[in-house]
Design an enzyme around this catalytic site. Sequence first.
Site, PDB file in Angstrom:
ATOM      1  N   ARG A   1      -6.160  10.355   0.071  1.00 58.57           N
ATOM      2  CA  ARG A   1      -5.842  10.911  -1.256  1.00 58.57           C
ATOM      3  C   ARG A   1      -7.106  11.127  -2.068  1.00 58.57           C
ATOM      4  NH1 ARG A   1      -2.608   6.624  -3.444  1.00 58.57           N
ATOM      5  NH2 ARG A   1      -2.995   5.510  -1.495  1.00 58.57           N
TER       6      ARG A   1
ATOM      7  N   HIS B   1       0.870  -1.182   0.000  1.00 59.36           N
ATOM      8  CA  HIS B   1       0.000   0.000   0.000  1.00 59.36           C
ATOM      9  C   HIS B   1       0.901   1.224   0.000  1.00 59.36           C
ATOM     10  CE1 HIS B   1      -3.030   2.892   1.213  1.00 59.36           C
ATOM     11  NE2 HIS B   1      -3.964   1.969   1.083  1.00 59.36           N
TER      12      HIS B   1
HETATM   13  O1  MEZ Z   1      -9.191  -2.006  -0.308  1.00 60.56           O
HETATM   14  C1  MEZ Z   1      -8.343  -1.560   0.463  1.00 60.56           C
HETATM   15  O2  MEZ Z   1      -7.234  -2.068   0.588  1.00 60.56           O
HETATM   16  C2  MEZ Z   1      -8.630  -0.324   1.187  1.00 60.56           C
HETATM   17  C3  MEZ Z   1     -10.018   0.137   1.189  1.00 60.56           C
HETATM   18  C4  MEZ Z   1      -7.634   0.306   1.783  1.00 60.56           C
HETATM   19  C5  MEZ Z   1      -7.611   1.740   2.071  1.00 60.56           C
HETATM   20  O3  MEZ Z   1      -6.745   2.423   1.541  1.00 60.56           O
HETATM   21  O4  MEZ Z   1      -8.448   2.220   2.816  1.00 60.56           O
END
Ligand code: MEZ
Length: 549
Positions: A347, A327
């Site tokens: 974001r 992420h």
């Molecule tokens: O689907 C995801 O991983 C999610 C919703 C994560 C996020 O950034 O909130």
Amino acid sequence: MSGYTPALMELIKKVEATRPARVEKARKGEHFPALTMEQRQEWLRQYHPDYKNDGRRAVEVGVNKGTVYPEEVSTLLESKSRLNTKCVDLSKADYETDLLVIGAGGAGTAAALAAQEQGLKVLISTKLRHGDSNTVMAEGGIQGADQEGDSPYFHYLDVIGGGHFSNQPGLVAALTNDAPLIIHWLESLGMMFDKKPDGRMLVRHGGGTSRKRMHSAGDMTGAEIMRVVRDEARNRANDIKVLEFTPAVELILDEKGSCAGAVLYNLETKEYYVVKAKSVLIATGGFGRLHIQGFPTTNHYGATADGVVMAYRAGVSLQDLDSTQYHPTGAIYPEQNVGLLITEKVRGLGAQLLNTEGEQFCFPLEPRDVESACVIRECMDIGKGILTPTGRHGVWLDSPMIDMIHGEGTVRKELPAKYIQFKRYDIDISKVPMLIYPTLHYQNGGILINEWSETTVKGLYSAGEVAGGVHGRNRLMGNSLLDVLVFGRRAGLKAAEYVKTAKLGSKLSLSHVEKFNKEIDKAGIDNGIESPLLLPDYAPEHVKARQIS
Ligand code: MEZ
């Protein structure tokens, strides 16, 4: 008072200096240009951890022998069972059920509900508590094309494009076609979605989405989903039993090779239980706690790839398990927050990523793998990252812009959990930016399934993060909460259909485990690991060495 050091506060002045002009542009709808397709490929190739050869090698045993996975995954797949098969008497079942669900997150619970509605008796086994899972920790939203101007068709194209065209088309069609039904179902269970004043759904963009279809419940969407599905399962306690702190450690097959149950392990009493089941679902979630390539993780404590290990020993093929999602925005400061998810919704609400000079360096809503590559490039290659007092590199995520764009109080209203997580350390994210770097978030691949969550072993189903093929080599935001419910529900329905005619063999067996152990010996492998791991081992050697006298 601020939780940032004076040196970091000094750097924040550069962010503040460029902020008014950036906000002005954002208000006019002007954005930093997105990368071209060619640039995306190049950035991924150069900077994304998945594209490096280091830390990857071919697994030497099992059905996917020869396939290259991250070192941590290959090593785990080559480990022996923690179960001494000789010590388990399969002739006496401690539990008998129609459907055994292994894992009690979103996918397992959705499957239990769907199967129960078809008349099945369900037993859920979970190593922590009902709901302790990545589902409950998911923040920003769930996708579903239920708004005017959108359709499952556009959703499908976004998912396939985001996954670099490596997804299984049938799985993507199932995901996107069922999405409006799932959103409607959640609402009927009492889920409190974010709404507009006129009662319509409030939807937003996520990275790589061509339409606004991210439905949310503040920044605690997963917790709200888990609240309603778990309540519903608990309300049906006559038919859905839950065994907490009792993980599955091996699958049981019958003499025809169909799945016929599992051996469970009671973490408190250390007893093993034999469950005889007409059908079994693996919904154990992902592998974040393997810390691939040393990355911190957003994942819950139990994310140790147990389901993949058990299925692999039973001869089930894996797909895309070499692909890991980092992420783009994991916290790197303060140290207590390292690895924690900072939702993409930040974001989506307009916050931008900035380097040490306070300059934007990428479009904030690129698909996740590309966005992560951009952050890594800025820190490692361009050299414009920010160094934290504990020696980590990262960039700024300029959250104060959100209030300036949408009005005072938006950060606290839309991101209440994030606000509290930082306020604890005297950082008010509506006034100062956050420091971020990519964090291990999601297992893109996993157990090979078809669009009804069936694996290659009869009577064995798999759903959610543990399964592969839906997202290809990169998942888009909000498709994980959707995936767990779509494929969990489908698994429950299909298991119900199967159970009506399935005839279990008369002999239950763990011989596949013994065979697998022998294959490891034959390959000359002895890595000393016993799995499923169940829980990560963070104890340092000097602590492990302490004896109770
Ligand atoms: O689907 C995801 O991983 C999610 C919703 C994560 C996020 O950034 O909130």
